[in-house]
Write a protein that holds these residues in place. Structure first.
Motif, mmCIF file in Angstrom:
data_model
loop_
_atom_site.group_PDB
_atom_site.id
_atom_site.type_symbol
_atom_site.label_atom_id
_atom_site.label_comp_id
_atom_site.label_asym_id
_atom_site.label_seq_id
_atom_site.Cartn_x
_atom_site.Cartn_y
_atom_site.Cartn_z
ATOM 1 N N UNK A 120 0.811 -1.216 0.000
ATOM 2 C CA UNK A 120 0.000 0.000 0.000
ATOM 3 C C UNK A 120 0.844 1.266 0.000
ATOM 4 N N UNK A 121 2.112 1.179 0.430
ATOM 5 C CA UNK A 121 2.908 2.411 0.472
ATOM 6 C C UNK A 121 4.385 2.240 0.110
ATOM 7 N N UNK A 122 4.944 1.022 0.167
ATOM 8 C CA UNK A 122 6.364 0.858 -0.125
ATOM 9 C C UNK A 122 6.729 1.240 -1.568
ATOM 10 N N UNK A 123 5.956 0.815 -2.588
ATOM 11 C CA UNK A 123 6.325 1.214 -3.952
ATOM 12 C C UNK A 123 6.345 2.733 -4.132
ATOM 13 N N UNK A 124 5.379 3.420 -3.540
ATOM 14 C CA UNK A 124 5.380 4.884 -3.622
ATOM 15 C C UNK A 124 6.647 5.449 -2.996
ATOM 16 N N UNK A 125 7.048 4.935 -1.833
ATOM 17 C CA UNK A 125 8.247 5.437 -1.164
ATOM 18 C C UNK A 125 9.497 5.187 -2.009
ATOM 19 N N UNK A 126 9.559 4.018 -2.626
ATOM 20 C CA UNK A 126 10.689 3.700 -3.501
ATOM 21 C C UNK A 126 10.754 4.680 -4.661
ATOM 22 N N UNK A 127 9.612 4.929 -5.287
ATOM 23 C CA UNK A 127 9.578 5.846 -6.432
ATOM 24 C C UNK A 127 9.936 7.269 -6.002
ATOM 25 N N UNK A 128 9.430 7.706 -4.864
ATOM 26 C CA UNK A 128 9.758 9.053 -4.383
ATOM 27 C C UNK A 128 11.254 9.212 -4.133
ATOM 28 N N UNK A 129 11.882 8.197 -3.558
ATOM 29 C CA UNK A 129 13.322 8.271 -3.312
ATOM 30 C C UNK A 129 14.098 8.336 -4.627
ATOM 31 N N UNK A 130 13.668 7.548 -5.602
ATOM 32 C CA UNK A 130 14.322 7.585 -6.912
ATOM 33 C C UNK A 130 14.136 8.956 -7.551
ATOM 34 N N UNK A 131 12.924 9.478 -7.468
ATOM 35 C CA UNK A 131 12.605 10.778 -8.043
ATOM 36 C C UNK A 131 13.478 11.879 -7.442
ATOM 37 N N UNK A 132 13.553 11.902 -6.116
ATOM 38 C CA UNK A 132 14.338 12.934 -5.449
ATOM 39 C C UNK A 132 15.829 12.793 -5.746
ATOM 40 N N UNK A 133 16.334 11.572 -5.748
ATOM 41 C CA UNK A 133 17.758 11.348 -5.979
ATOM 42 C C UNK A 133 18.166 11.644 -7.411
ATOM 43 N N UNK A 134 17.203 11.584 -8.330
ATOM 44 C CA UNK A 134 17.508 11.805 -9.744
ATOM 45 C C UNK A 134 17.341 13.251 -10.175
ATOM 46 N N UNK A 135 16.846 14.104 -9.287
ATOM 47 C CA UNK A 135 16.578 15.487 -9.642
ATOM 48 C C UNK A 135 17.815 16.362 -9.587
ATOM 49 N N UNK A 136 17.680 17.603 -10.036
ATOM 50 C CA UNK A 136 18.796 18.551 -9.986
ATOM 51 C C UNK A 136 19.270 18.776 -8.559
ATOM 52 N N UNK A 137 20.555 18.936 -8.389
ATOM 53 C CA UNK A 137 21.116 19.156 -7.063
ATOM 54 C C UNK A 137 20.564 20.445 -6.459
ATOM 55 N N UNK A 138 20.064 20.352 -5.242
ATOM 56 C CA UNK A 138 19.564 21.522 -4.541
ATOM 57 C C UNK A 138 18.152 21.936 -4.883
ATOM 58 N N UNK A 139 17.519 21.260 -5.853
ATOM 59 C CA UNK A 139 16.158 21.627 -6.251
ATOM 60 C C UNK A 139 15.153 21.081 -5.240
ATOM 61 N N UNK A 140 14.139 21.852 -4.867
ATOM 62 C CA UNK A 140 13.128 21.352 -3.930
ATOM 63 C C UNK A 140 12.308 20.232 -4.575
ATOM 64 N N UNK A 141 12.055 19.154 -3.854
ATOM 65 C CA UNK A 141 11.302 18.037 -4.430
ATOM 66 C C UNK A 141 9.833 18.389 -4.644
ATOM 67 N N UNK A 142 9.293 17.940 -5.746
ATOM 68 C CA UNK A 142 7.865 18.102 -6.037
ATOM 69 C C UNK A 142 7.287 16.723 -6.347
ATOM 70 N N UNK A 143 6.313 16.320 -5.547
ATOM 71 C CA UNK A 143 5.824 14.952 -5.597
ATOM 72 C C UNK A 143 4.401 14.829 -6.126
ATOM 73 N N UNK A 144 3.881 15.884 -6.720
ATOM 74 C CA UNK A 144 2.488 15.859 -7.166
ATOM 75 C C UNK A 144 2.198 14.742 -8.148
ATOM 76 N N UNK A 145 3.050 14.555 -9.147
ATOM 77 C CA UNK A 145 2.828 13.519 -10.154
ATOM 78 C C UNK A 145 2.856 12.133 -9.526
ATOM 79 N N UNK A 146 3.856 11.874 -8.695
ATOM 80 C CA UNK A 146 3.976 10.555 -8.064
ATOM 81 C C UNK A 146 2.777 10.287 -7.161
ATOM 82 N N UNK A 147 2.387 11.263 -6.375
ATOM 83 C CA UNK A 147 1.274 11.064 -5.441
ATOM 84 C C UNK A 147 -0.048 10.841 -6.175
#
Length: 223
Positions: A120-147
């Motif tokens: 119910x929540x682990x895949x979302x957490x995995x994707x969010x971590x990948x999303x944040x780690x793959x983004x530009x350095x120092x950019x604030x995370x935006x999770x609207x699409x994933x959520x």
């Protein structure tokens, strides 16, 4: 992270997007077949279709709906395998970008989808971590699409299973009609979830490509 290197997720991403598109197509077919069931059940519930002509039509409608369901299942399974393989690829890449940016072990990329309750929540957490780690350095995370994708995914799978059980247990015209309407609604939500999943695959793949180009990365670049 010794031995870990970046590998291009582009081909896997394109294949996943193509299969997600097929999932949406089979959902559309199921909606069409569900409408046939709805019309037949509506006539039965209203008492206007009782007679020799109803049984063959009802049989055909139910048969088409069953065929659409088989197509949905086969396409969904194939898509799920490729999507998770793509997810593993981008997870490994994300570990190169940010080794300390992941709250779940790599094994949860696969196990998170099948372990009860955790799914119910682990895949979302995995994707969010990948999303944040793959983004530009120092950019604030935006999770609207994933959520939004994850919310629609939970709704479509949870409601879809419930409605399938209701359809299987239906015994009257009214019950078949109600179940058909609800199944069509669940399929429509699944189409929206598939569209957002395509967008997620495209954007996350692009984020990793842009991260490499923004470099430097201490291992082999994507290619």
């Amino acid at each position: 992270m010794s031995g870990t290197r970046l590998r291009s997720p582009l081909l896997l991403g394109r294949t996943a997007c193509a299969l997600l598109g097929l999932v949406a197509v089979t959902d559309l077919l199921a909606i069409g077949a569900g409408y046939g069931v709805y019309r037949t059940a509506d006539e039965l519930a209203a008492g206007t279709g009782v007679g020799a002509t109803l049984s063959p039509r009802a049989f055909r409608a139910d048969h088409l709906y069953s065929v659409a369901g088989v197509l949905q299942t086969v396409t969904w399974l194939a898509c799920g395998v490729v999507f998770v393989v793509w997810l593993h690829r981008v997870r490994v890449n994300a570990e190169v970008f940010r080794p300390d940016g992941h709250s779940k072990a790599r094994a949860w990329v696969f196990a998170g989808w099948v372990v009860p309750l955790a799914n119910f929540w682990f895949p979302r957490r995995v994707v969010l971590d990948i999303w944040d780690s793959s983004g530009p350095l120092g950019a604030p995370p935006r999770h609207g699409l994933v959520n939004l994708w994850w919310t629609l995914w939970l709704v479509s799978t949870g409601v879809g299973r419930l409605m399938a059980d209701l359809y299987a247990s239906a015994a009257t015209g009214q019950e078949f009609r109600d179940a058909a309407v609800q199944m069509m609604a669940a399929d429509a939500v699944d189409i929206a979830a598939a569209a957002l999943a395509i967008l997620l695959v495209v954007r996350l793949t692009r984020r990793q490509q842009e991260r490499v180009l923004a470099g430097p990365v201490f291992v082999t670049a994507l290619g």
